[in-house]
Design a protein around this motif. Structure first.
Motif, mmCIF file in Angstrom:
data_model
loop_
_atom_site.group_PDB
_atom_site.id
_atom_site.type_symbol
_atom_site.label_atom_id
_atom_site.label_comp_id
_atom_site.label_asym_id
_atom_site.label_seq_id
_atom_site.Cartn_x
_atom_site.Cartn_y
_atom_site.Cartn_z
ATOM 1 N N GLN A 1 11.552 3.510 -2.984
ATOM 2 C CA GLN A 1 11.877 3.484 -4.410
ATOM 3 C C GLN A 1 10.895 4.343 -5.194
ATOM 4 O OE1 GLN A 1 14.486 1.364 -6.005
ATOM 5 N NE2 GLN A 1 15.143 1.658 -3.895
ATOM 6 N N ASP A 2 9.740 4.589 -4.611
ATOM 7 C CA ASP A 2 8.663 5.331 -5.261
ATOM 8 C C ASP A 2 8.597 6.729 -4.665
ATOM 9 O OD1 ASP A 2 8.033 3.037 -6.747
ATOM 10 O OD2 ASP A 2 6.762 2.277 -5.135
ATOM 11 N N ILE A 3 9.439 7.611 -5.196
ATOM 12 C CA ILE A 3 9.633 8.949 -4.625
ATOM 13 C C ILE A 3 9.143 10.006 -5.608
ATOM 14 C CG2 ILE A 3 11.308 10.574 -3.669
ATOM 15 C CD1 ILE A 3 13.152 8.042 -3.229
ATOM 16 N N PHE B 1 13.024 7.683 -13.432
ATOM 17 C CA PHE B 1 12.241 8.909 -13.260
ATOM 18 C C PHE B 1 10.868 8.711 -13.893
ATOM 19 C CE2 PHE B 1 10.842 12.871 -15.378
ATOM 20 C CZ PHE B 1 10.511 13.597 -14.239
ATOM 21 N N ARG B 2 9.825 9.069 -13.154
ATOM 22 C CA ARG B 2 8.450 8.976 -13.659
ATOM 23 C C ARG B 2 7.893 10.390 -13.802
ATOM 24 N NH1 ARG B 2 6.031 4.193 -9.758
ATOM 25 N NH2 ARG B 2 7.593 2.652 -10.306
ATOM 26 N N ARG B 3 7.660 10.796 -15.012
ATOM 27 C CA ARG B 3 7.182 12.151 -15.293
ATOM 28 C C ARG B 3 5.913 12.482 -14.508
ATOM 29 N NH1 ARG B 3 6.614 16.561 -14.950
ATOM 30 N NH2 ARG B 3 5.893 18.048 -16.461
ATOM 31 N N GLU B 4 5.024 11.494 -14.363
ATOM 32 C CA GLU B 4 3.752 11.740 -13.659
ATOM 33 C C GLU B 4 3.942 11.980 -12.167
ATOM 34 O OE1 GLU B 4 4.135 7.186 -13.845
ATOM 35 O OE2 GLU B 4 4.674 8.887 -15.098
ATOM 36 N N TRP B 5 5.142 11.681 -11.665
ATOM 37 C CA TRP B 5 5.417 11.906 -10.249
ATOM 38 C C TRP B 5 6.137 13.218 -9.995
ATOM 39 C CZ3 TRP B 5 6.943 6.629 -7.654
ATOM 40 C CH2 TRP B 5 5.828 5.781 -7.671
ATOM 41 N N LEU B 6 6.272 14.040 -11.012
ATOM 42 C CA LEU B 6 6.804 15.398 -10.850
ATOM 43 C C LEU B 6 5.613 16.330 -10.974
ATOM 44 C CD1 LEU B 6 9.147 17.399 -10.575
ATOM 45 C CD2 LEU B 6 9.379 17.310 -13.080
ATOM 46 N N ALA B 7 5.223 16.953 -9.875
ATOM 47 C CA ALA B 7 4.005 17.763 -9.827
ATOM 48 C C ALA B 7 4.318 19.136 -9.259
ATOM 49 C CB ALA B 7 2.960 17.055 -8.963
ATOM 50 N N GLY B 8 3.386 20.028 -9.382
ATOM 51 C CA GLY B 8 3.536 21.344 -8.780
ATOM 52 C C GLY B 8 3.399 22.449 -9.792
ATOM 53 N N GLY B 9 3.866 23.634 -9.423
ATOM 54 C CA GLY B 9 3.761 24.792 -10.299
ATOM 55 C C GLY B 9 3.995 26.097 -9.574
ATOM 56 N N ASP B 10 3.858 26.087 -8.261
ATOM 57 C CA ASP B 10 4.225 27.238 -7.449
ATOM 58 C C ASP B 10 4.514 26.723 -6.034
ATOM 59 O OD1 ASP B 10 1.840 27.244 -5.767
ATOM 60 O OD2 ASP B 10 0.774 28.330 -7.327
ATOM 61 N N TYR B 11 4.811 27.630 -5.122
ATOM 62 C CA TYR B 11 5.231 27.208 -3.781
ATOM 63 C C TYR B 11 4.126 27.321 -2.727
ATOM 64 C CZ TYR B 11 10.015 27.092 -5.493
ATOM 65 O OH TYR B 11 11.164 26.788 -6.182
ATOM 66 N N ALA C 1 -0.366 17.032 -4.353
ATOM 67 C CA ALA C 1 -0.112 15.823 -3.555
ATOM 68 C C ALA C 1 -1.337 14.917 -3.576
ATOM 69 C CB ALA C 1 0.261 16.196 -2.124
ATOM 70 N N ALA C 2 -2.526 15.499 -3.517
ATOM 71 C CA ALA C 2 -3.745 14.690 -3.584
ATOM 72 C C ALA C 2 -3.795 13.931 -4.907
ATOM 73 C CB ALA C 2 -4.979 15.578 -3.427
ATOM 74 N N ARG C 3 -3.389 14.574 -5.998
ATOM 75 C CA ARG C 3 -3.353 13.908 -7.303
ATOM 76 C C ARG C 3 -2.341 12.759 -7.288
ATOM 77 N NH1 ARG C 3 -0.287 13.722 -11.471
ATOM 78 N NH2 ARG C 3 1.099 15.415 -10.907
ATOM 79 N N LEU C 4 -1.167 12.993 -6.686
ATOM 80 C CA LEU C 4 -0.143 11.949 -6.618
ATOM 81 C C LEU C 4 -0.599 10.753 -5.780
ATOM 82 C CD1 LEU C 4 3.004 14.188 -6.007
ATOM 83 C CD2 LEU C 4 2.534 12.835 -8.081
ATOM 84 N N LEU C 5 -1.329 11.040 -4.718
ATOM 85 C CA LEU C 5 -1.680 9.993 -3.759
ATOM 86 C C LEU C 5 -2.803 9.068 -4.229
ATOM 87 C CD1 LEU C 5 -1.282 12.006 -0.450
ATOM 88 C CD2 LEU C 5 0.298 10.343 -1.465
ATOM 89 N N VAL C 6 -3.418 9.374 -5.371
ATOM 90 C CA VAL C 6 -4.428 8.462 -5.918
ATOM 91 C C VAL C 6 -3.900 7.674 -7.114
ATOM 92 C CG1 VAL C 6 -6.383 9.803 -5.073
ATOM 93 C CG2 VAL C 6 -5.508 10.230 -7.376
ATOM 94 N N LEU C 7 -2.641 7.933 -7.484
ATOM 95 C CA LEU C 7 -2.042 7.182 -8.591
ATOM 96 C C LEU C 7 -1.819 5.732 -8.173
ATOM 97 C CD1 LEU C 7 0.650 9.735 -9.826
ATOM 98 C CD2 LEU C 7 -1.556 9.213 -10.887
ATOM 99 N N SER C 8 -1.779 4.866 -9.158
ATOM 100 C CA SER C 8 -1.481 3.467 -8.884
ATOM 101 C C SER C 8 -0.343 3.023 -9.800
ATOM 102 C CB SER C 8 -2.717 2.611 -9.127
ATOM 103 O OG SER C 8 -2.440 1.271 -8.822
ATOM 104 N N PRO C 9 0.795 2.650 -9.250
ATOM 105 C CA PRO C 9 1.098 2.680 -7.824
ATOM 106 C C PRO C 9 1.272 4.117 -7.353
ATOM 107 C CG PRO C 9 3.077 2.132 -9.047
ATOM 108 C CD PRO C 9 1.960 2.225 -10.049
#
Length: 164
Positions: A11-13, A43-53, A62-70
């Motif tokens: 559910q947390d994608i 949809f969680r805005r903070e879970w949309l990350a990136g800027g290039d490929y 991904a490191a930023r996403l993986l320290v979020l809670s939840p």
């Protein structure tokens, strides 16, 4: 890809996007949001990350996403180089793929099956894309008329492997 992750219980994608201004990226993000909505997931805005490929951007984001809670339990990467970065970020946090974090990416690179676990991917018909582009170019050359912008949509398919 999102439906696949939801079927797997996620559910947390989160989403690692490429260049936000590119039409391909915008379409993929739109599909990500639509699939979340169809599954009843906000949809969680903070879970949309990136800027290039790049893999570097994938790792940092991904490191930023993986320290979020939840934190997200799954990541959809909009390109395979982003997925490599996400894998590195997960490895740095000692997260197991897919046990702690599921990962699905776009594009079936030849090396995707060589990783451990092999990457689940949304495969595009790359040869068919090239053939269509060549046909359009040849039509413009032989007609002597300038080529017009045209949208051609070809089907992609999910290949489920070990990362999800």
């Amino acid at each position: 890809a999102v439906r696949h992750l939801v079927k797997r219980g996620h559910q947390d994608i989160a989403c690692l996007q490429g260049k936000p201004a590119s039409s391909v990226n915008r379409e993929r993000v739109r599909g990500y949001k639509a699939a979340l909505a169809a599954a009843g997931i906000k949809f969680r805005r903070e879970w949309l990350a990136g800027g290039d490929y790049s893999p570097q951007r994938g790792q940092v984001e991904a490191a930023r996403l993986l320290v979020l809670s939840p934190r997200p339990t799954a990541i959809l990467a909009m390109g395979n180089l982003l997925a490599l970065g996400a894998l590195k970020a997960a490895q740095n946090r000692q997260l197991r793929i897919p046990g702690d974090l599921a990962l699905v990416t776009f594009d079936d690179a030849p090396w995707a099956t060589l990783l451990s676990p092999p990457l689940s991917v949304v495969a595009q018909p790359v040869e068919q894309l090239g053939e269509r582009a060549f046909q359009e170019l040849m039509n413009a050359i032989t007609s002597g008329k300038p080529a017009r912008a045209k949208t051609i949509v070809l089907s992609a398919r999910l290949i489920e492997r070990g990362s999800s």
